[in-house]
Write an enzyme that holds these catalytic residues in place. Sequence first.
Site, PDB file in Angstrom:
ATOM      1  N   GLY A 102       0.786  -1.230   0.000  1.00  0.00           N
ATOM      2  CA  GLY A 102       0.000   0.000   0.000  1.00  0.00           C
ATOM      3  C   GLY A 102       0.815   1.274   0.000  1.00  0.00           C
ATOM      4  O   GLY A 102       0.275   2.353   0.270  1.00  0.00           O
ATOM      5  N   HIS A 109       8.507   6.240   5.396  1.00  0.00           N
ATOM      6  CA  HIS A 109       7.795   6.974   6.444  1.00  0.00           C
ATOM      7  C   HIS A 109       7.017   6.008   7.317  1.00  0.00           C
ATOM      8  O   HIS A 109       6.590   4.951   6.852  1.00  0.00           O
ATOM      9  CB  HIS A 109       6.836   8.010   5.837  1.00  0.00           C
ATOM     10  CG  HIS A 109       5.916   7.453   4.793  1.00  0.00           C
ATOM     11  ND1 HIS A 109       6.352   7.183   3.509  1.00  0.00           N
ATOM     12  CD2 HIS A 109       4.614   7.090   4.829  1.00  0.00           C
ATOM     13  CE1 HIS A 109       5.350   6.687   2.809  1.00  0.00           C
ATOM     14  NE2 HIS A 109       4.285   6.607   3.599  1.00  0.00           N
ATOM     15  N   LEU A 110       6.847   6.383   8.564  1.00  0.00           N
ATOM     16  CA  LEU A 110       5.956   5.665   9.479  1.00  0.00           C
ATOM     17  C   LEU A 110       4.638   6.427   9.522  1.00  0.00           C
ATOM     18  O   LEU A 110       4.646   7.657   9.622  1.00  0.00           O
ATOM     19  CB  LEU A 110       6.487   5.654  10.918  1.00  0.00           C
ATOM     20  CG  LEU A 110       7.884   5.207  11.275  1.00  0.00           C
ATOM     21  CD1 LEU A 110       8.028   5.247  12.808  1.00  0.00           C
ATOM     22  CD2 LEU A 110       8.134   3.819  10.774  1.00  0.00           C
TER      23      LEU A 110
END
Length: 123
Positions: A102, A109-110
């Site tokens: 996705g 990035h978190l």
Amino acid sequence: MTPKSPPPADCLFCRILRGEIPSTPLWQSEKTLIIADIAPQAPFHALVIPRRHAADIGEFMKEKGGPSELSDLFATALALIEDRRIDRKGYRLVINTGAEGGQTVGHLHLHLLAGRPLGWPPG
Ligand code: 5GP
Ligand code: ZN
């Protein structure tokens, strides 16, 4: 594999980090910036972004200094979590990776999601 790995000049998050695209900063360290997600999927939805460009977690960790930078990514997220008392009710940290994971922005990035019960398994 991550489908796209834009160079820093064209990368959306590199452009945000350079201030070329506006964002809402929430917290930062020398190596990490946390901003509000433009399309929040929960009442609280932040993006925890390393200042160094890497397409995904695999690429990030292979670079020299990757493990300590990853530690800073989580430590910076935890500083915000503690400051906002997000840990009182719970939260989720997510790294979407690659097409089936996705991922839509090719800069590691978190996602930090909180503020409502989060379903499991994810969609
Ligand atoms: P991914 O889909 O790669 O896991 O996460 C990318 C995230 O970036 C999405 O949650 C999306 O809403 C967010 N996003 C996309 N464009 C922008 C933007 O211009 N500004 C901000 N703050 N977030 C963005
Ligand atoms: Zn980038």
